[in-house]
Write a protein that holds these residues in place. Sequence first.
Motif, PDB file in Angstrom:
ATOM      1  N   ASP A  28       0.483  52.152  84.062  1.00 20.55           N
ATOM      2  CA  ASP A  28       1.584  51.245  84.376  1.00 20.55           C
ATOM      3  C   ASP A  28       1.521  50.746  85.817  1.00 20.55           C
ATOM      4  O   ASP A  28       2.418  50.014  86.259  1.00 20.55           O
ATOM      5  N   GLY A  29       0.501  51.123  86.554  1.00 20.30           N
ATOM      6  CA  GLY A  29       0.365  50.675  87.934  1.00 20.30           C
ATOM      7  C   GLY A  29      -0.118  49.243  88.029  1.00 20.30           C
ATOM      8  O   GLY A  29      -0.603  48.649  87.057  1.00 20.30           O
ATOM      9  N   LEU A  30       0.011  48.697  89.208  1.00 21.64           N
ATOM     10  CA  LEU A  30      -0.402  47.316  89.483  1.00 21.64           C
ATOM     11  C   LEU A  30      -1.274  47.321  90.730  1.00 21.64           C
ATOM     12  O   LEU A  30      -0.914  47.902  91.754  1.00 21.64           O
ATOM     13  N   THR A  31      -2.432  46.669  90.646  1.00 22.54           N
ATOM     14  CA  THR A  31      -3.334  46.548  91.783  1.00 22.54           C
ATOM     15  C   THR A  31      -3.376  45.097  92.240  1.00 22.54           C
ATOM     16  O   THR A  31      -3.630  44.198  91.435  1.00 22.54           O
ATOM     17  N   PHE A  40       0.390  49.599  93.462  1.00 25.36           N
ATOM     18  CA  PHE A  40       1.815  49.839  93.232  1.00 25.36           C
ATOM     19  C   PHE A  40       1.956  50.600  91.910  1.00 25.36           C
ATOM     20  O   PHE A  40       1.400  50.182  90.888  1.00 25.36           O
ATOM     21  N   GLY A  41       2.712  51.691  91.919  1.00 28.47           N
ATOM     22  CA  GLY A  41       2.876  52.466  90.694  1.00 28.47           C
ATOM     23  C   GLY A  41       1.640  53.289  90.390  1.00 28.47           C
ATOM     24  O   GLY A  41       0.612  53.204  91.064  1.00 28.47           O
ATOM     25  N   GLU A  42       1.736  54.097  89.341  1.00 25.98           N
ATOM     26  CA  GLU A  42       0.668  55.040  89.014  1.00 25.98           C
ATOM     27  C   GLU A  42       0.193  54.857  87.580  1.00 25.98           C
ATOM     28  O   GLU A  42       0.917  54.360  86.720  1.00 25.98           O
ATOM     29  N   GLU A  57       7.360  48.947  97.901  1.00 25.41           N
ATOM     30  CA  GLU A  57       6.506  49.854  98.663  1.00 25.41           C
ATOM     31  C   GLU A  57       5.210  50.138  97.912  1.00 25.41           C
ATOM     32  O   GLU A  57       5.232  50.638  96.785  1.00 25.41           O
ATOM     33  N   PRO A  58       4.072  49.841  98.518  1.00 20.71           N
ATOM     34  CA  PRO A  58       2.802  50.201  97.877  1.00 20.71           C
ATOM     35  C   PRO A  58       2.536  51.692  98.013  1.00 20.71           C
ATOM     36  O   PRO A  58       2.922  52.329  98.998  1.00 20.71           O
TER      37      PRO A  58
END
Length: 246
Positions: free
Chosen positions: A130-133, A125-127, A102-103
């Motif tokens: 540690d997030g991923l764009t 994704f994530g915050e 889930e994005p």
Amino acid sequence: MLSANIQAGSSTRRYSDYATRSWSHVLPMGNKRGMLDAIAQLAGRHDIVGLQEADPGSWRSGFTNQTHYLAERGGFDYWTHQPNRRVGQFASSANGLLSKFEPLDIAVHALPGRISGRGVLVAKFGEGDDGLTIAVAHLSLGAQSRASQLSFIAELLADTPHAVLMGDFNCTVDRPEMASLFRQTRLQPPACMVHTFPSWKPQKAIDHILVSDGLGCRDMQAFPAAFSDHLALSVELDVPPAALKR
């Protein structure tokens, strides 16, 4: 991860098909549903898929939103799309994203260029660190328009520690406009060139999955996306565990 220009489910197996099968780009004919089913099988082996030239539901696709169709057939819980270019009511084109995670956020941006109708879809994704764009784009044929588009995308991704930019760039990574992208972001040129175009005799590496220097990347391969004129590009990524949660 997979990036695929699916040519709206049309079939192109040789250069002459651009002329003799041009009707398939505006008419709801040919085995488009069968093509999509084959693409869904390939897509379903991946966690995140970026699509280019997915029809969002015009006459040529039988008013089928192809991104949604591939999500259902490929087993993806989450999907989104970005319609970009419409040719009357006959045909339309979109960027798409399929995900088994889930994005947290989705944004779409129109890209600059001499001719309108190009865009970039950005999912997060994530915050925090540690997030991923993930960004999905389909760039212009002209170098000047591509340069302005890549400059726009570089601004979007400049401060992102973990980013992936994938899509049909319509150019190789050694072009000057690509060098500008690498200077302004943490994205890195791929370790190897994988030829993706034309699909029946690949001679050009113009489809790319570009990854930030903080992400591990391996096993880049090209696969047929049914009978699209582009091969799909697949890669395995090591990402922060907190970025992707089911």
